[in-house]
Write a protein that holds these residues in place. Structure first.
Motif, PDB file in Angstrom:
ATOM      1  N   VAL A  86      -6.574  -7.853  -3.711  1.00  0.00           N
ATOM      2  CA  VAL A  86      -6.257  -8.181  -5.102  1.00  0.00           C
ATOM      3  C   VAL A  86      -5.315  -7.134  -5.678  1.00  0.00           C
ATOM      4  O   VAL A  86      -5.317  -5.971  -5.275  1.00  0.00           O
ATOM      5  CB  VAL A  86      -7.513  -8.295  -5.988  1.00  0.00           C
ATOM      6  CG1 VAL A  86      -8.375  -9.462  -5.562  1.00  0.00           C
ATOM      7  CG2 VAL A  86      -8.300  -7.010  -6.001  1.00  0.00           C
ATOM      8  N   LYS A  87      -4.515  -7.557  -6.631  1.00  0.00           N
ATOM      9  CA  LYS A  87      -3.620  -6.652  -7.349  1.00  0.00           C
ATOM     10  C   LYS A  87      -3.941  -6.821  -8.830  1.00  0.00           C
ATOM     11  O   LYS A  87      -3.673  -7.886  -9.407  1.00  0.00           O
ATOM     12  CB  LYS A  87      -2.164  -6.990  -7.063  1.00  0.00           C
ATOM     13  CG  LYS A  87      -1.214  -5.982  -7.626  1.00  0.00           C
ATOM     14  CD  LYS A  87       0.196  -6.213  -7.125  1.00  0.00           C
ATOM     15  CE  LYS A  87       1.095  -5.102  -7.626  1.00  0.00           C
ATOM     16  NZ  LYS A  87       2.451  -5.251  -7.126  1.00  0.00           N
ATOM     17  N   LEU A  88      -4.534  -5.790  -9.419  1.00  0.00           N
ATOM     18  CA  LEU A  88      -4.956  -5.820 -10.816  1.00  0.00           C
ATOM     19  C   LEU A  88      -4.104  -4.809 -11.581  1.00  0.00           C
ATOM     20  O   LEU A  88      -4.348  -3.603 -11.524  1.00  0.00           O
ATOM     21  CB  LEU A  88      -6.445  -5.490 -10.917  1.00  0.00           C
ATOM     22  CG  LEU A  88      -7.356  -6.398 -10.075  1.00  0.00           C
ATOM     23  CD1 LEU A  88      -8.775  -5.872 -10.050  1.00  0.00           C
ATOM     24  CD2 LEU A  88      -7.294  -7.812 -10.583  1.00  0.00           C
ATOM     25  N   VAL A  89      -3.106  -5.312 -12.273  1.00  0.00           N
ATOM     26  CA  VAL A  89      -2.078  -4.468 -12.876  1.00  0.00           C
ATOM     27  C   VAL A  89      -1.853  -4.869 -14.334  1.00  0.00           C
ATOM     28  O   VAL A  89      -1.808  -6.055 -14.668  1.00  0.00           O
ATOM     29  CB  VAL A  89      -0.750  -4.606 -12.092  1.00  0.00           C
ATOM     30  CG1 VAL A  89       0.349  -3.762 -12.709  1.00  0.00           C
ATOM     31  CG2 VAL A  89      -0.959  -4.214 -10.637  1.00  0.00           C
ATOM     32  N   GLU A  90      -1.711  -3.863 -15.209  1.00  0.00           N
ATOM     33  CA  GLU A  90      -1.321  -4.016 -16.607  1.00  0.00           C
ATOM     34  C   GLU A  90      -2.258  -4.899 -17.420  1.00  0.00           C
ATOM     35  O   GLU A  90      -1.835  -5.816 -18.119  1.00  0.00           O
ATOM     36  CB  GLU A  90       0.129  -4.516 -16.715  1.00  0.00           C
ATOM     37  CG  GLU A  90       1.121  -3.519 -16.177  1.00  0.00           C
ATOM     38  CD  GLU A  90       2.564  -3.977 -16.297  1.00  0.00           C
ATOM     39  OE1 GLU A  90       2.816  -5.122 -16.714  1.00  0.00           O
ATOM     40  OE2 GLU A  90       3.445  -3.178 -15.960  1.00  0.00           O
TER      41      GLU A  90
ATOM     42  N   ILE B  21     -14.342  -3.601  -3.352  1.00  0.00           N
ATOM     43  CA  ILE B  21     -12.931  -3.964  -3.386  1.00  0.00           C
ATOM     44  C   ILE B  21     -12.289  -3.402  -2.127  1.00  0.00           C
ATOM     45  O   ILE B  21     -12.408  -2.219  -1.829  1.00  0.00           O
ATOM     46  CB  ILE B  21     -12.229  -3.498  -4.672  1.00  0.00           C
ATOM     47  CG1 ILE B  21     -10.771  -3.939  -4.645  1.00  0.00           C
ATOM     48  CG2 ILE B  21     -12.362  -2.019  -4.892  1.00  0.00           C
ATOM     49  CD1 ILE B  21     -10.093  -3.920  -5.981  1.00  0.00           C
ATOM     50  N   ARG B  22     -11.651  -4.276  -1.377  1.00  0.00           N
ATOM     51  CA  ARG B  22     -11.099  -3.921  -0.073  1.00  0.00           C
ATOM     52  C   ARG B  22      -9.598  -4.234  -0.042  1.00  0.00           C
ATOM     53  O   ARG B  22      -9.191  -5.347  -0.363  1.00  0.00           O
ATOM     54  CB  ARG B  22     -11.843  -4.710   1.013  1.00  0.00           C
ATOM     55  CG  ARG B  22     -11.562  -4.288   2.419  1.00  0.00           C
ATOM     56  CD  ARG B  22     -12.428  -5.052   3.418  1.00  0.00           C
ATOM     57  NE  ARG B  22     -13.851  -5.004   3.122  1.00  0.00           N
ATOM     58  CZ  ARG B  22     -14.673  -4.025   3.497  1.00  0.00           C
ATOM     59  NH1 ARG B  22     -14.212  -3.002   4.182  1.00  0.00           N
ATOM     60  NH2 ARG B  22     -15.952  -4.078   3.193  1.00  0.00           N
ATOM     61  N   ARG B  23      -8.808  -3.235   0.324  1.00  0.00           N
ATOM     62  CA  ARG B  23      -7.356  -3.373   0.425  1.00  0.00           C
ATOM     63  C   ARG B  23      -6.719  -3.893  -0.868  1.00  0.00           C
ATOM     64  O   ARG B  23      -5.847  -4.748  -0.853  1.00  0.00           O
ATOM     65  CB  ARG B  23      -6.970  -4.265   1.614  1.00  0.00           C
ATOM     66  CG  ARG B  23      -7.306  -3.639   2.961  1.00  0.00           C
ATOM     67  CD  ARG B  23      -6.898  -4.509   4.131  1.00  0.00           C
ATOM     68  NE  ARG B  23      -7.539  -5.805   4.168  1.00  0.00           N
ATOM     69  CZ  ARG B  23      -8.779  -6.044   4.606  1.00  0.00           C
ATOM     70  NH1 ARG B  23      -9.521  -5.049   5.044  1.00  0.00           N
ATOM     71  NH2 ARG B  23      -9.273  -7.264   4.598  1.00  0.00           N
ATOM     72  N   GLY B  24      -7.176  -3.365  -1.993  1.00  0.00           N
ATOM     73  CA  GLY B  24      -6.649  -3.786  -3.286  1.00  0.00           C
ATOM     74  C   GLY B  24      -5.775  -2.717  -3.929  1.00  0.00           C
ATOM     75  O   GLY B  24      -5.728  -1.573  -3.482  1.00  0.00           O
TER      76      GLY B  24
END
Length: 78
Positions: free
Chosen positions: A23-27, A43-46
């Motif tokens: 996952v990419k959790l940005v801004e 959370i794995r490889r995020g």
């Protein structure tokens, strides 16, 4: 910087066996990932970065396991 929502992902109390992958959790407006109550999240490889206050916000008795992931700020425990 444009903040899109309060939290990227919010995991409520009593959630079990939650694993977030790639996952990419940005801004986000408060936290990339919020974990509440007694929920535990892996959370794995995020990537969690550029959120307004917290990368990961863990509240109450919640827990977080971070594996092979990038955080720009250490998790916050409240």
């Amino acid at each position: 910087m444009l903040f899109r929502s309060l939290d990227g992902i919010s995991v409520p109390d009593l959630a079990k066996n939650i694993e977030l992958r790639n996952v990419k959790l940005v801004e986000n407006g408060r936290a990339g990932l919020r974990i509440g109550g007694s929920a535990v999240v892996t959370i794995r490889r995020g990537t969690i970065e550029k959120n307004l206050r917290h990368s990961i916000l863990v509240q109450e008795l919640g827990g977080a396991e971070v594996v092979e992931s990038t955080l720009d700020v250490q998790p916050t425990f409240e």
